[in-house]
Design a protein around this motif. Structure first.
Motif, mmCIF file in Angstrom:
data_model
loop_
_atom_site.group_PDB
_atom_site.id
_atom_site.type_symbol
_atom_site.label_atom_id
_atom_site.label_comp_id
_atom_site.label_asym_id
_atom_site.label_seq_id
_atom_site.Cartn_x
_atom_site.Cartn_y
_atom_site.Cartn_z
ATOM 1 N N MET A 347 0.829 -1.198 0.000
ATOM 2 C CA MET A 347 0.000 0.000 0.000
ATOM 3 C C MET A 347 0.867 1.252 0.000
ATOM 4 S SD MET A 347 -3.134 0.905 -0.110
ATOM 5 C CE MET A 347 -3.330 2.633 -0.516
ATOM 6 N N LEU A 348 1.944 1.225 0.772
ATOM 7 C CA LEU A 348 2.888 2.344 0.805
ATOM 8 C C LEU A 348 3.546 2.527 -0.555
ATOM 9 C CD1 LEU A 348 4.044 4.284 3.075
ATOM 10 C CD2 LEU A 348 5.998 2.729 3.161
ATOM 11 N N TRP A 349 3.914 1.422 -1.176
ATOM 12 C CA TRP A 349 4.557 1.453 -2.492
ATOM 13 C C TRP A 349 3.595 1.965 -3.560
ATOM 14 C CZ3 TRP A 349 3.256 -1.550 -6.837
ATOM 15 C CH2 TRP A 349 4.156 -1.489 -7.903
ATOM 16 N N LYS A 355 2.776 9.086 -6.683
ATOM 17 C CA LYS A 355 3.398 10.344 -6.242
ATOM 18 C C LYS A 355 2.588 11.042 -5.148
ATOM 19 C CE LYS A 355 5.425 11.002 -10.841
ATOM 20 N NZ LYS A 355 5.583 11.908 -12.015
ATOM 21 N N GLY A 356 2.042 10.226 -4.244
ATOM 22 C CA GLY A 356 1.237 10.794 -3.170
ATOM 23 C C GLY A 356 1.964 10.978 -1.862
ATOM 24 N N LYS A 513 -2.095 13.691 -9.046
ATOM 25 C CA LYS A 513 -3.138 13.472 -10.040
ATOM 26 C C LYS A 513 -3.492 11.993 -10.117
ATOM 27 C CE LYS A 513 -2.848 17.826 -11.101
ATOM 28 N NZ LYS A 513 -3.885 18.786 -10.669
ATOM 29 N N GLY A 514 -3.341 11.310 -9.005
ATOM 30 C CA GLY A 514 -3.500 9.872 -9.008
ATOM 31 C C GLY A 514 -4.951 9.409 -9.024
ATOM 32 N N PRO A 515 -5.148 8.128 -9.356
ATOM 33 C CA PRO A 515 -4.091 7.221 -9.813
ATOM 34 C C PRO A 515 -3.633 7.583 -11.230
ATOM 35 C CG PRO A 515 -6.209 6.103 -9.863
ATOM 36 C CD PRO A 515 -6.448 7.447 -9.233
ATOM 37 N N ILE A 516 -2.327 7.818 -11.355
ATOM 38 C CA ILE A 516 -1.799 8.255 -12.646
ATOM 39 C C ILE A 516 -1.760 7.087 -13.622
ATOM 40 C CG2 ILE A 516 -0.431 10.088 -11.588
ATOM 41 C CD1 ILE A 516 2.020 8.296 -11.882
ATOM 42 N N LYS A 517 -1.794 7.413 -14.898
ATOM 43 C CA LYS A 517 -1.678 6.399 -15.934
ATOM 44 C C LYS A 517 -0.235 6.356 -16.395
ATOM 45 C CE LYS A 517 -4.004 4.527 -19.959
ATOM 46 N NZ LYS A 517 -5.206 4.603 -20.816
ATOM 47 N N GLU A 518 0.428 5.244 -16.075
ATOM 48 C CA GLU A 518 1.845 5.105 -16.407
ATOM 49 C C GLU A 518 2.025 4.775 -17.882
ATOM 50 O OE1 GLU A 518 3.695 3.457 -12.276
ATOM 51 O OE2 GLU A 518 2.614 2.021 -13.504
ATOM 52 N N ALA A 519 3.168 5.154 -18.395
ATOM 53 C CA ALA A 519 3.466 4.899 -19.809
ATOM 54 C C ALA A 519 3.720 3.426 -20.043
ATOM 55 C CB ALA A 519 4.676 5.705 -20.226
#
Length: 519
Positions: A347-349, A355-356, A513-519
């Motif tokens: 959860m921390l990860w 980026k929270g 801006k999470g949950p962000i959409k990763e590339a």
């Protein structure tokens, strides 16, 4: 009853979990080593239901008595099943490590999405860190209680508690830092011990102890907390018993390490709460029949921490036998810390991945074995620092740990409400296999869901139960209330919420801006 897709299990096993995760906006970087049985062991280990009721049910007698504990547990079991059925539906829609906050990001309106996601992530992350501390504290004090039982001259000191806690949690870190395959095998072994230990403790307890009659067990209510009338006393004591079923959502936070997660996670959630609830209920019935001297049991709390140790001794009439029975629970408590640390660190990860958190660039780093070792070690450091509170005041530490129910169930309440809103407004499409999965702004049911109208009815019931539990969880157990007996959970919970809101306004809203959409 819940239904699953018509796809055969073999087809579901061949589902490309990594591609599914990528369409949810996350890069697959963790190894998928858990199957259904290992995840069931993982969840049962973290929940420790029948072991937990030994800790909570005797103190729960103060407000409710034997009948109050039994009926209170049945209510909490039914309510928890309802809540986890909703979580299972969401986990099937989007099996990600972020769990609740990712689901909020899917379901919440755009106008308040970022704030609700951030608040939910803070509550869930904080709750799991508190669970990690709580597990370590219970393990340490249980060992000290066993030592007192075997050697009454021993005087437990707070610094003893802290050192034992550190040692137990270090073991959890070592186990979590090996490989995911080793962790999965370990959890499968713990499942066997969890089931065998239940009979190893219950059978001698019931066989050797003198018994109460059925009328005393099922109709006897006690009001020793000073609250009137009896109904109010029962309601105030209810959350104490309900805590034994907290934490089964650990499977959700391991989703990205599970094969066929969209199906296995919901199944693990439901099997865990059914099996553990059944064993916990059996242990409560056995304990209530064998509890013939409540006064001496409650008195043991001041010397051995946990009244059930005195109950064991009174039942078998042997210090060695009582220590062996308690030793089974101690081993399972240590094993539970491994599962709890895995969930807390994931959860921390996950929150750091979006980026929270401060130092998120360091917290997301993985080891060669694709394990979030930095997050695991950070959880250990947090546990070690928070455990120092016990050196000054056990009451202050208990106040911190009271955050668990309020924080977790607040996150459950939010996602249940948002899912109900999306249900009744028709925002969720029927399940479509293969290429179309749940994303932000595009909602489809997963392969596991409850058919309508039962799904909506269960969703409403889950919300009502969660509100009910949260309301009574903030009440003090005794009246009049002193600083030592006060329920500080509302203060701790309020502090976390106020801090997260303040930090969001001052800083996080500019970059989170999470949950962000990763590339």
């Amino acid at each position: 009853m819940a239904t699953e897709s018509k796809a055969e299990p073999s087809k579901l096993d061949s589902l490309n979990d990594d591609a599914y995760l990528q369409r949810l906006g996350k890069r697959p970087v963790l190894n998928r080593s858990f199957g259904f049985m290992s995840m069931l062991g993982f969840s049962c280990s973290a929940l420790l239901s029948w072991e937990g009721v030994l800790v909570t049910s005797v103190p729960g007698l103060l407000n409710g008595g034997p009948a109050g504990v039994i009926y209170g547990f049945l209510i909490s079991w039914i309510g928890t099943i309802s809540v986890y059925a909703v979580l299972a539906e969401l986990a099937s829609m989007a099996p990600t490590t972020g769990g609740q906050y990712h689901w909020v990001g899917m379901l919440a309106p755009k106008s308040c999405r970022n704030f609700l996601v951030y608040l939910t992530a803070w509550l869930t992350t904080t709750a799991w860190q508190a669970i990690a501390v709580s597990t370590g504290y219970i393990t340490a004090t249980l060992l000290q209680g066993i030592v007192v039982l075997a050697q009454p001259s021993y005087v437990p000191e707070p610094w003893h508690t802290v050192l034992i806690l550190w040692a137990a949690m270090l073991f959890a870190v070592i186990m979590n830092s090996t490989t995911s395959q080793a962790l999965a095998r370990f959890e499968g072994l713990i499942l066997v011990l969890h089931l065998a230990g239940f009979f190893g403790v219950l059978v001698p307890l019931v066989y050797f102890a003198p018994h109460n009659d059925a009328q005393t067990v099922f109709t006897s209510f006690i009001n020793a907390g000073g609250w009137s009338p009896q109904a109010l006393s029962f309601l105030i004591g209810f959350p104490t018993v309900a805590t034994s079923l907290v934490g089964a959502d650990c499977a959700v936070h391991m989703s990205e390490e599970i094969q066929s997660a969209a199906l296995v996670v919901p199944r693990a959630l439901m099997f865990t709460i059914f099996l553990n609830g059944l064993f916990a209920f059996g242990m409560i019935i056995g304990l209530m029949f064998c509890l013939t001297d409540l006064e001496s049991a409650l008195g043991a709390a001041t010397t051995m921490f946990y009244p059930f140790l005195q109950i064991f001794y009174s039942a078998v009439g042997s210090t060695t036998g009582a220590c062996l029975m308690a030793g089974v629970i101690l081993v399972l408590a240590v094993a539970s810390s491994v599962s709890v640390y895995a969930s807390a660190s994931r959860m921390l990860w996950s929150f750091s991945r979006d980026k929270g958190l401060p130092f998120h660039r360091q917290l997301v780093k993985l080891s060669r074995n694709s394990l979030p070792v930095v997050a695991i070690v950070t959880t250990l450091v947090i546990t070690m620092l928070l455990s120092l509170i016990a050196l000054g005041s056990a009451v202050a530490l208990s106040a911190l740990l009271s955050l668990i129910i309020s924080a977790l169930y607040s996150s459950y309440l939010l996602v249940c409400c948002l899912l109900l809103w999306c249900r009744i407004t028709g925002k969720i499409q029927s399940h479509i296999s293969g290429s179309d999965v749940t994303e932000l702004g595009f909602l489809t049911w997963g392969v596991w869901r409850i058919p309508e109208p039962l799904g909506t009815m269960n969703n409403i019931f889950a919300i009502l139960y969660t509100v009910f539990l949260l309301f009574w969880s903030f009440w003090p157990q005794t009246n009049p209330t002193t600083p030592e007996t006060a329920n500080w959970s509302i203060l701790v919970f309020g502090s976390v919420v106020i801090f997260s809101i303040f930090w969001y306004i001052v800083r996080a809203r500019h970059h989170f801006k999470g949950p962000i959409k990763e590339a």
